[in-house]
Design a protein around this motif. Structure first.
Motif, PDB file in Angstrom:
ATOM      1  N   LEU A  94       0.849  -1.192   0.000  1.00 58.74           N
ATOM      2  CA  LEU A  94       0.000   0.000   0.000  1.00 58.74           C
ATOM      3  C   LEU A  94       0.883   1.240   0.000  1.00 58.74           C
ATOM      4  O   LEU A  94       1.775   1.368   0.839  1.00 58.74           O
ATOM      5  CB  LEU A  94      -0.905   0.014   1.237  1.00 58.74           C
ATOM      6  CG  LEU A  94      -1.777   1.264   1.411  1.00 58.74           C
ATOM      7  CD1 LEU A  94      -2.868   1.317   0.354  1.00 58.74           C
ATOM      8  CD2 LEU A  94      -2.376   1.307   2.810  1.00 58.74           C
ATOM      9  N   VAL A  95       0.663   2.115  -0.950  1.00 55.56           N
ATOM     10  CA  VAL A  95       1.363   3.397  -0.987  1.00 55.56           C
ATOM     11  C   VAL A  95       0.340   4.501  -1.209  1.00 55.56           C
ATOM     12  O   VAL A  95      -0.775   4.258  -1.683  1.00 55.56           O
ATOM     13  CB  VAL A  95       2.436   3.452  -2.096  1.00 55.56           C
ATOM     14  CG1 VAL A  95       3.528   2.432  -1.842  1.00 55.56           C
ATOM     15  CG2 VAL A  95       1.819   3.261  -3.472  1.00 55.56           C
ATOM     16  N   SER A  96       0.729   5.717  -0.872  1.00 52.92           N
ATOM     17  CA  SER A  96      -0.106   6.887  -1.124  1.00 52.92           C
ATOM     18  C   SER A  96       0.642   7.810  -2.072  1.00 52.92           C
ATOM     19  O   SER A  96       1.516   8.575  -1.645  1.00 52.92           O
ATOM     20  CB  SER A  96      -0.427   7.620   0.180  1.00 52.92           C
ATOM     21  OG  SER A  96      -1.068   8.857  -0.093  1.00 52.92           O
ATOM     22  N   PRO A  97       0.337   7.751  -3.366  1.00 53.74           N
ATOM     23  CA  PRO A  97       1.051   8.594  -4.333  1.00 53.74           C
ATOM     24  C   PRO A  97       0.972  10.082  -4.013  1.00 53.74           C
ATOM     25  O   PRO A  97       1.952  10.809  -4.190  1.00 53.74           O
ATOM     26  CB  PRO A  97       0.343   8.272  -5.659  1.00 53.74           C
ATOM     27  CG  PRO A  97      -0.227   6.907  -5.466  1.00 53.74           C
ATOM     28  CD  PRO A  97      -0.635   6.853  -4.025  1.00 53.74           C
ATOM     29  N   ILE A  98      -0.184  10.541  -3.511  1.00 57.79           N
ATOM     30  CA  ILE A  98      -0.319  11.968  -3.233  1.00 57.79           C
ATOM     31  C   ILE A  98       0.557  12.375  -2.051  1.00 57.79           C
ATOM     32  O   ILE A  98       1.103  13.483  -2.015  1.00 57.79           O
ATOM     33  CB  ILE A  98      -1.802  12.346  -2.978  1.00 57.79           C
ATOM     34  CG1 ILE A  98      -1.961  13.854  -2.821  1.00 57.79           C
ATOM     35  CG2 ILE A  98      -2.347  11.613  -1.767  1.00 57.79           C
ATOM     36  CD1 ILE A  98      -1.548  14.664  -4.022  1.00 57.79           C
ATOM     37  N   SER A  99       0.746  11.486  -1.076  1.00 56.29           N
ATOM     38  CA  SER A  99       1.620  11.794   0.054  1.00 56.29           C
ATOM     39  C   SER A  99       3.061  11.966  -0.409  1.00 56.29           C
ATOM     40  O   SER A  99       3.746  12.922  -0.026  1.00 56.29           O
ATOM     41  CB  SER A  99       1.538  10.683   1.106  1.00 56.29           C
ATOM     42  OG  SER A  99       2.432  10.930   2.167  1.00 56.29           O
ATOM     43  N   VAL A 100       3.527  11.041  -1.241  1.00 59.39           N
ATOM     44  CA  VAL A 100       4.888  11.132  -1.774  1.00 59.39           C
ATOM     45  C   VAL A 100       5.037  12.389  -2.628  1.00 59.39           C
ATOM     46  O   VAL A 100       6.035  13.114  -2.534  1.00 59.39           O
ATOM     47  CB  VAL A 100       5.227   9.875  -2.599  1.00 59.39           C
ATOM     48  CG1 VAL A 100       6.611  10.005  -3.224  1.00 59.39           C
ATOM     49  CG2 VAL A 100       5.156   8.628  -1.723  1.00 59.39           C
ATOM     50  N   MET A 101       4.038  12.660  -3.456  1.00 57.36           N
ATOM     51  CA  MET A 101       4.069  13.828  -4.331  1.00 57.36           C
ATOM     52  C   MET A 101       4.181  15.126  -3.533  1.00 57.36           C
ATOM     53  O   MET A 101       4.993  16.007  -3.851  1.00 57.36           O
ATOM     54  CB  MET A 101       2.808  13.855  -5.192  1.00 57.36           C
ATOM     55  CG  MET A 101       2.597  15.129  -5.979  1.00 57.36           C
ATOM     56  SD  MET A 101       3.630  15.251  -7.441  1.00 57.36           S
ATOM     57  CE  MET A 101       2.694  14.241  -8.577  1.00 57.36           C
ATOM     58  N   LEU A 102       3.395  15.250  -2.480  1.00 56.95           N
ATOM     59  CA  LEU A 102       3.396  16.484  -1.699  1.00 56.95           C
ATOM     60  C   LEU A 102       4.726  16.693  -0.979  1.00 56.95           C
ATOM     61  O   LEU A 102       5.270  17.803  -0.966  1.00 56.95           O
ATOM     62  CB  LEU A 102       2.243  16.470  -0.696  1.00 56.95           C
ATOM     63  CG  LEU A 102       0.840  16.583  -1.307  1.00 56.95           C
ATOM     64  CD1 LEU A 102      -0.226  16.330  -0.248  1.00 56.95           C
ATOM     65  CD2 LEU A 102       0.628  17.949  -1.952  1.00 56.95           C
ATOM     66  N   ALA A 103       5.274  15.642  -0.387  1.00 60.00           N
ATOM     67  CA  ALA A 103       6.544  15.773   0.331  1.00 60.00           C
ATOM     68  C   ALA A 103       7.681  16.140  -0.619  1.00 60.00           C
ATOM     69  O   ALA A 103       8.518  17.004  -0.313  1.00 60.00           O
ATOM     70  CB  ALA A 103       6.863  14.477   1.070  1.00 60.00           C
ATOM     71  N   LEU A 104       7.718  15.497  -1.783  1.00 66.99           N
ATOM     72  CA  LEU A 104       8.786  15.778  -2.741  1.00 66.99           C
ATOM     73  C   LEU A 104       8.611  17.135  -3.422  1.00 66.99           C
ATOM     74  O   LEU A 104       9.598  17.794  -3.764  1.00 66.99           O
ATOM     75  CB  LEU A 104       8.852  14.672  -3.791  1.00 66.99           C
ATOM     76  CG  LEU A 104       9.411  13.334  -3.306  1.00 66.99           C
ATOM     77  CD1 LEU A 104       9.295  12.278  -4.397  1.00 66.99           C
ATOM     78  CD2 LEU A 104      10.868  13.476  -2.862  1.00 66.99           C
ATOM     79  N   SER A 105       7.374  17.563  -3.606  1.00 62.51           N
ATOM     80  CA  SER A 105       7.142  18.873  -4.215  1.00 62.51           C
ATOM     81  C   SER A 105       7.585  19.989  -3.277  1.00 62.51           C
ATOM     82  O   SER A 105       8.137  21.003  -3.719  1.00 62.51           O
ATOM     83  CB  SER A 105       5.666  19.032  -4.586  1.00 62.51           C
ATOM     84  OG  SER A 105       5.303  18.108  -5.591  1.00 62.51           O
ATOM     85  N   MET A 106       7.350  19.819  -1.984  1.00 61.79           N
ATOM     86  CA  MET A 106       7.878  20.794  -1.023  1.00 61.79           C
ATOM     87  C   MET A 106       9.399  20.854  -1.129  1.00 61.79           C
ATOM     88  O   MET A 106      10.000  21.938  -1.116  1.00 61.79           O
ATOM     89  CB  MET A 106       7.465  20.419   0.401  1.00 61.79           C
ATOM     90  CG  MET A 106       6.011  20.657   0.728  1.00 61.79           C
ATOM     91  SD  MET A 106       5.693  20.636   2.515  1.00 61.79           S
ATOM     92  CE  MET A 106       6.102  18.945   2.940  1.00 61.79           C
ATOM     93  N   THR A 107      10.021  19.689  -1.255  1.00 60.17           N
ATOM     94  CA  THR A 107      11.477  19.625  -1.377  1.00 60.17           C
ATOM     95  C   THR A 107      11.953  20.298  -2.657  1.00 60.17           C
ATOM     96  O   THR A 107      12.964  21.014  -2.663  1.00 60.17           O
ATOM     97  CB  THR A 107      11.944  18.159  -1.360  1.00 60.17           C
ATOM     98  OG1 THR A 107      11.384  17.492  -0.226  1.00 60.17           O
ATOM     99  CG2 THR A 107      13.456  18.069  -1.305  1.00 60.17           C
ATOM    100  N   ALA A 108      11.222  20.081  -3.746  1.00 57.61           N
ATOM    101  CA  ALA A 108      11.606  20.644  -5.044  1.00 57.61           C
ATOM    102  C   ALA A 108      11.621  22.166  -5.030  1.00 57.61           C
ATOM    103  O   ALA A 108      12.335  22.790  -5.822  1.00 57.61           O
ATOM    104  CB  ALA A 108      10.661  20.139  -6.132  1.00 57.61           C
TER     105      ALA A 108
END
Length: 373
Positions: free
Chosen positions: A1-15
């Motif tokens: 189970l993964v949450s694509p939106i969770s990964v996306m949000l964390a990495l977008s903040m980093t970007a």
């Protein structure tokens, strides 16, 4: 189970702190070359327009924790402000002690409704920042299962073993068939969210099915269900999952951000200890599905580190005469200043006071220079 939106949000903040090739790679992986400014706008709109009701809850929280050490770390204010504006990120300047460890894990526990109790086991000395996303989903079924809808049955695990579980039976109306799998869509309360299940056809393993499934094909299948009567049976289940995403993201094309030499996060800040780069991206999830509905939580942690690349390392080896001083840190003015000339021979120096000259032996084998600043 993964949450694509969770990964996306964390990495977008980093970007938002990345620059150059590092940013270009992150933009390509996260948004297929969509500029980060546009991605910020899209994610802000998407996250803030997800339905959130009493019986169909979806909550998103973001936070940034950075080390409180101004002599070592300087964080760009624009980086923090951008993430506060678009991601509602809570900003914490912390000493990165054991108390910070407790505070971060407590934040995770609270923002996942207790489903995930921690994301960090220890804070390393070279860690300077954590960017964390947490997501909670908690919804009732549109039609809750009754006692008569539940029976005990067997689930065949991936290794072929038989496992006893409680199964739930219901009639649904949205049928899915992509040629390799069949499934159904089951709505949650108020039709704001739905559960989707796809079962590979006999003779097709779940691994082969997933490996041959693209995101576009999955969306096409979900968006074109057949309206018909579907008798469904599924087990109750509950489990947690954890995955380190470093290698996956590198293989997707986001390699520079993890490289201590190549990473460029100049829009995030700078460290006196060396270059800033991504040390780890860790993703944790939890899900519990039963007759009442579904609870799920996810946390993504992006850990930033500072480290000098070996090729850029400056080396100072005091193996010949050198100048030294003892300074006042507030003004940087020297209280003492001298030179080390010889480690064995006794040296001396002369100080002239008006017309008198005085010879002073230096028992520490140094020679003194009076420098007016």
């Amino acid at each position: 189970l993964v949450s694509p939106i969770s990964v996306m949000l964390a990495l977008s903040m980093t970007a938002n702190g990345a620059d150059g090739d590092t940013l270009a790679q992150m933009e390509k992986v996260l948004g297929k070359d969509i500029p980060i400014d546009e991605l910020n706008e899209y994610l802000y709109y998407y996250a803030n327009n997800l339905p959130n009701e009493e019986k169909s809850k979806q909550l998103i929280a973001n936070s940034i924790w950075f080390r409180d050490d101004e002599d070592r770390l300087v964080i760009e204010k624009d980086f923090l402000q951008t993430n506060a504006n678009y991601y509602n990120a809570e900003i914490y300047k912390s000493p990165f002690t054991d108390q910070t460890l407790k505070d971060i894990n407590n934040w995770v526990n609270i923002n996942t409704d207790g489903m995930i109790d921690k994301i960090i086991d220890q804070i390393d000395d070279d860690t300077i920042m954590y960017l964390i996303n947490a997501i909670v989903f908690d919804a009732e079924w549109k039609v809750i299962y009754t006692k008569g809808d539940i029976y005990q049955g067997e689930f065949t695990a991936i290794d072929g073993s038989k496992q006893i579980s409680e199964f739930m039976v219901s009639g649904e109306s949205l049928y899915l068939d992509d040629g390799s799998a069949t499934g159904f869509i089951k709505p949650y309360y108020n039709n704001k969210y739905s559960f989707v299940a796809l079962l590979p056809n006999e003779g097709i393993t779940i691994e082969n099915y997933i490996n041959n499934l693209s995101g576009e094909e999955l969306l096409k299948t979900i968006r074109s269900p057949e309206m018909t009567v579907v008798n469904t049976t599924m087990p109750k289940f509950s489990y947690e999952y954890e995955i380190r995403l470093n290698d996956i993201l590198k293989n997707m094309g986001m390699s520079d951000g993890f490289n201590p030499t190549k990473a460029s996060f100049t829009r995030m800040g700078r460290s006196s200890r060396g270059n800033i780069y991504i040390g780890e991206v860790l993703h944790k999830t939890f899900i519990s599905l039963d007759e009442l509905g579904t609870k799920a939580g996810a946390v993504t942690k992006v850990e930033m580190k500072d480290e000098s690349a070996i090729m850029d390392m400056k080396i100072v080896k005091l193996d010949r005469p050198f100048l030294y001083a003892i300074i006042d840190n507030s003004t940087k003015l020297p209280l003492f200043i001298g030179t080390l000339m010889d480690l064995k021979k006794l040296t001396y120096y002369s100080i002239t006071y008006g017309n008198r000259q005085r010879t002073v032996y230096n028992k520490k084998y140094t020679k003194l220079y009076i420098i007016m600043i």
